[in-house]
Design a protein around this motif. Structure first.
Motif, PDB file in Angstrom:
ATOM      1  N   ARG A 100       1.258   6.598  -9.815  1.00  0.00           N
ATOM      2  CA  ARG A 100       0.725   6.469 -11.180  1.00  0.00           C
ATOM      3  C   ARG A 100      -0.336   7.535 -11.451  1.00  0.00           C
ATOM      4  O   ARG A 100      -0.355   8.162 -12.526  1.00  0.00           O
ATOM      5  CB  ARG A 100       0.154   5.062 -11.372  1.00  0.00           C
ATOM      6  CG  ARG A 100      -0.269   4.772 -12.801  1.00  0.00           C
ATOM      7  CD  ARG A 100      -0.660   3.313 -12.992  1.00  0.00           C
ATOM      8  NE  ARG A 100       0.518   2.452 -12.957  1.00  0.00           N
ATOM      9  CZ  ARG A 100       0.749   1.530 -12.029  1.00  0.00           C
ATOM     10  NH1 ARG A 100      -0.121   1.343 -11.049  1.00  0.00           N
ATOM     11  NH2 ARG A 100       1.831   0.785 -12.072  1.00  0.00           N
ATOM     12  N   VAL A 104       2.210   2.939  -5.092  1.00  0.00           N
ATOM     13  CA  VAL A 104       2.352   2.750  -6.544  1.00  0.00           C
ATOM     14  C   VAL A 104       1.149   3.347  -7.274  1.00  0.00           C
ATOM     15  O   VAL A 104       1.288   4.055  -8.282  1.00  0.00           O
ATOM     16  CB  VAL A 104       2.505   1.244  -6.859  1.00  0.00           C
ATOM     17  CG1 VAL A 104       2.360   0.971  -8.351  1.00  0.00           C
ATOM     18  CG2 VAL A 104       3.857   0.740  -6.360  1.00  0.00           C
ATOM     19  N   ASP A 105      -0.043   3.103  -6.755  1.00  0.00           N
ATOM     20  CA  ASP A 105      -1.263   3.635  -7.380  1.00  0.00           C
ATOM     21  C   ASP A 105      -1.276   5.160  -7.353  1.00  0.00           C
ATOM     22  O   ASP A 105      -1.670   5.802  -8.340  1.00  0.00           O
ATOM     23  CB  ASP A 105      -2.504   3.092  -6.666  1.00  0.00           C
ATOM     24  CG  ASP A 105      -2.728   1.601  -6.923  1.00  0.00           C
ATOM     25  OD1 ASP A 105      -2.116   1.062  -7.863  1.00  0.00           O
ATOM     26  OD2 ASP A 105      -3.501   0.985  -6.155  1.00  0.00           O
ATOM     27  N   ASP A 122       7.981   0.930  -5.279  1.00  0.00           N
ATOM     28  CA  ASP A 122       7.549   0.956  -3.886  1.00  0.00           C
ATOM     29  C   ASP A 122       6.937  -0.399  -3.574  1.00  0.00           C
ATOM     30  O   ASP A 122       6.325  -1.029  -4.441  1.00  0.00           O
ATOM     31  CB  ASP A 122       6.520   2.075  -3.647  1.00  0.00           C
ATOM     32  CG  ASP A 122       6.460   2.496  -2.184  1.00  0.00           C
ATOM     33  OD1 ASP A 122       6.848   3.642  -1.872  1.00  0.00           O
ATOM     34  OD2 ASP A 122       6.025   1.680  -1.339  1.00  0.00           O
ATOM     35  N   LYS A 123       7.112  -0.836  -2.331  1.00  0.00           N
ATOM     36  CA  LYS A 123       6.567  -2.143  -1.943  1.00  0.00           C
ATOM     37  C   LYS A 123       5.093  -2.064  -1.573  1.00  0.00           C
ATOM     38  O   LYS A 123       4.430  -3.098  -1.433  1.00  0.00           O
ATOM     39  CB  LYS A 123       7.375  -2.738  -0.792  1.00  0.00           C
ATOM     40  CG  LYS A 123       7.264  -2.023   0.529  1.00  0.00           C
ATOM     41  CD  LYS A 123       8.205  -2.657   1.558  1.00  0.00           C
ATOM     42  CE  LYS A 123       8.093  -2.009   2.918  1.00  0.00           C
ATOM     43  NZ  LYS A 123       6.808  -2.289   3.589  1.00  0.00           N
ATOM     44  N   GLU A 124       4.575  -0.833  -1.428  1.00  0.00           N
ATOM     45  CA  GLU A 124       3.169  -0.664  -1.047  1.00  0.00           C
ATOM     46  C   GLU A 124       2.318  -0.337  -2.273  1.00  0.00           C
ATOM     47  O   GLU A 124       2.607   0.607  -3.008  1.00  0.00           O
ATOM     48  CB  GLU A 124       3.033   0.448  -0.008  1.00  0.00           C
ATOM     49  CG  GLU A 124       3.767   0.190   1.298  1.00  0.00           C
ATOM     50  CD  GLU A 124       3.263  -1.035   2.042  1.00  0.00           C
ATOM     51  OE1 GLU A 124       2.087  -1.427   1.829  1.00  0.00           O
ATOM     52  OE2 GLU A 124       4.038  -1.608   2.827  1.00  0.00           O
ATOM     53  N   GLU A 125       1.262  -1.104  -2.467  1.00  0.00           N
ATOM     54  CA  GLU A 125       0.401  -0.904  -3.628  1.00  0.00           C
ATOM     55  C   GLU A 125      -0.257   0.474  -3.625  1.00  0.00           C
ATOM     56  O   GLU A 125      -0.420   1.101  -4.677  1.00  0.00           O
ATOM     57  CB  GLU A 125      -0.663  -2.002  -3.688  1.00  0.00           C
ATOM     58  CG  GLU A 125      -1.444  -2.016  -4.986  1.00  0.00           C
ATOM     59  CD  GLU A 125      -2.326  -3.244  -5.130  1.00  0.00           C
ATOM     60  OE1 GLU A 125      -2.926  -3.413  -6.212  1.00  0.00           O
ATOM     61  OE2 GLU A 125      -2.404  -4.040  -4.168  1.00  0.00           O
ATOM     62  N   ALA A 126      -0.622   0.964  -2.436  1.00  0.00           N
ATOM     63  CA  ALA A 126      -1.258   2.283  -2.350  1.00  0.00           C
ATOM     64  C   ALA A 126      -0.329   3.375  -2.866  1.00  0.00           C
ATOM     65  O   ALA A 126      -0.767   4.331  -3.525  1.00  0.00           O
ATOM     66  CB  ALA A 126      -1.660   2.576  -0.902  1.00  0.00           C
ATOM     67  N   HIS A 167       5.670  -2.218  -8.580  1.00  0.00           N
ATOM     68  CA  HIS A 167       5.215  -2.589  -7.242  1.00  0.00           C
ATOM     69  C   HIS A 167       6.103  -3.720  -6.739  1.00  0.00           C
ATOM     70  O   HIS A 167       5.839  -4.900  -7.003  1.00  0.00           O
ATOM     71  CB  HIS A 167       3.743  -3.024  -7.299  1.00  0.00           C
ATOM     72  CG  HIS A 167       3.203  -3.487  -5.981  1.00  0.00           C
ATOM     73  ND1 HIS A 167       2.171  -4.393  -5.855  1.00  0.00           N
ATOM     74  CD2 HIS A 167       3.567  -3.156  -4.713  1.00  0.00           C
ATOM     75  CE1 HIS A 167       1.927  -4.607  -4.586  1.00  0.00           C
ATOM     76  NE2 HIS A 167       2.756  -3.873  -3.868  1.00  0.00           N
ATOM     77  N   GLN A 168       7.194  -3.371  -6.074  1.00  0.00           N
ATOM     78  CA  GLN A 168       8.096  -4.387  -5.526  1.00  0.00           C
ATOM     79  C   GLN A 168       9.049  -3.768  -4.513  1.00  0.00           C
ATOM     80  O   GLN A 168       9.188  -2.545  -4.424  1.00  0.00           O
ATOM     81  CB  GLN A 168       8.887  -5.074  -6.639  1.00  0.00           C
ATOM     82  CG  GLN A 168       9.766  -4.157  -7.458  1.00  0.00           C
ATOM     83  CD  GLN A 168      10.374  -4.903  -8.634  1.00  0.00           C
ATOM     84  OE1 GLN A 168       9.700  -5.686  -9.307  1.00  0.00           O
ATOM     85  NE2 GLN A 168      11.641  -4.677  -8.903  1.00  0.00           N
ATOM     86  N   ASP A 169       9.699  -4.644  -3.766  1.00  0.00           N
ATOM     87  CA  ASP A 169      10.631  -4.234  -2.721  1.00  0.00           C
ATOM     88  C   ASP A 169      12.051  -4.259  -3.284  1.00  0.00           C
ATOM     89  O   ASP A 169      12.299  -4.765  -4.374  1.00  0.00           O
ATOM     90  CB  ASP A 169      10.507  -5.180  -1.521  1.00  0.00           C
ATOM     91  CG  ASP A 169      10.956  -4.530  -0.223  1.00  0.00           C
ATOM     92  OD1 ASP A 169      11.493  -3.410  -0.267  1.00  0.00           O
ATOM     93  OD2 ASP A 169      10.763  -5.163   0.834  1.00  0.00           O
TER      94      ASP A 169
END
Length: 237
Positions: free
Chosen positions: A99, A95-96, A89-93, A115-117
């Protein structure tokens, strides 16, 4: 505020997942996307077992693009116990949160979260476990002109980047399909949730890009009878 955010968790496919704004809230119809992937993997296993000399079938590798809360990725890990998943996902929120949900469900050993597009530069990392069997995504597919008519709660609290698919709703869909041939095994599949207007648009786009070697195999309806899910397959060279 949506009740999922108020409660801080929500059930999806028999899993209780943590939820928090602005990460996209999984919708009930997306559960059908899980079922389609599971059915395809079951069919592949049955086809192989019916051979005179069955070949060893490696554990399926699944890539989810746009993992959000992890609902799709984690559901597939539970439904397909031999599978491994790469979730991005490109959004850190997002990805967190994926996880965190993976650890809560004790699935962290079978998932790799990035964490990437979607881009060609990401292809090498996405082949961590070799060529991919299934690419699965509920991408942003709302036509940009329709965003303003979404429910007020959605507009106020959810990440609109997870919904807005650009002018034709296909901005991210096209990126996924352009990358798919470099990632998939021969006869590997892409499963997408889309707007009901998209099946013909995607079919025409694929026909205009024959070099991708992708074919629209099936269109499946949601529980409201609308064409909602696409099964796209990579052809053998």
């Amino acid at each position: 505020m949506p009740v999922q955010y108020v409660l801080g968790e929500w059930d999806f496919q028999d899993l209780t997942l943590k939820m928090r704004p602005p990460v996209f809230i999984p919708r009930p119809e997306t559960e059908d996307l899980i079922s389609l992937v599971v059915e395809e993997e079951s069919w592949k296993c049955e086809k192989n077992s019916g051979l005179c000399f069955p070949v060893p079938v490696p554990h399926p590798v699944i890539l989810e693009i746009g993992c959000g809360s992890g609902a799709i990725a984690l559901s597939l890990l539970c439904k397909l116990p031999q599978s491994r998943v790469i979730a991005m996902d490109k959004e850190e929120a997002a990805v967190d949160l994926t996880r965190e949900n993976a650890h809560r469900l004790q699935l962290q050993e079978r998932i790799h979260i990035l964490h990437q597009d979607v881009s060609y530069s990401s292809a090498k990392q996405l082949l961590l476990w070799g060529p991919i069997d299934f690419i699965v995504s509920n991408p942003p597919y709302v036509f940009h002109e329709d965003i303003a008519s979404l429910d007020a709660e959605v507009l106020c609290y959810e990440d609109l980047d997870a919904l807005d698919g650009g002018d034709d709703g296909m901005r991210v869909i096209k990126s996924i399909l352009a990358l798919a041939p470099f990632l998939l095994k021969d006869s590997g599949s892409v499963f997408l949730e889309v707007d009901p207007r998209h099946p013909n648009m995607v079919k025409n786009w694929l026909q205009a890009h024959p070099n991708l070697l992708l074919v629209l195999r099936a269109v499946h309806k949601d529980f409201c009878g609308k064409p909602r899910f696409l099964h796209i397959q990579k052809q053998s060279r």
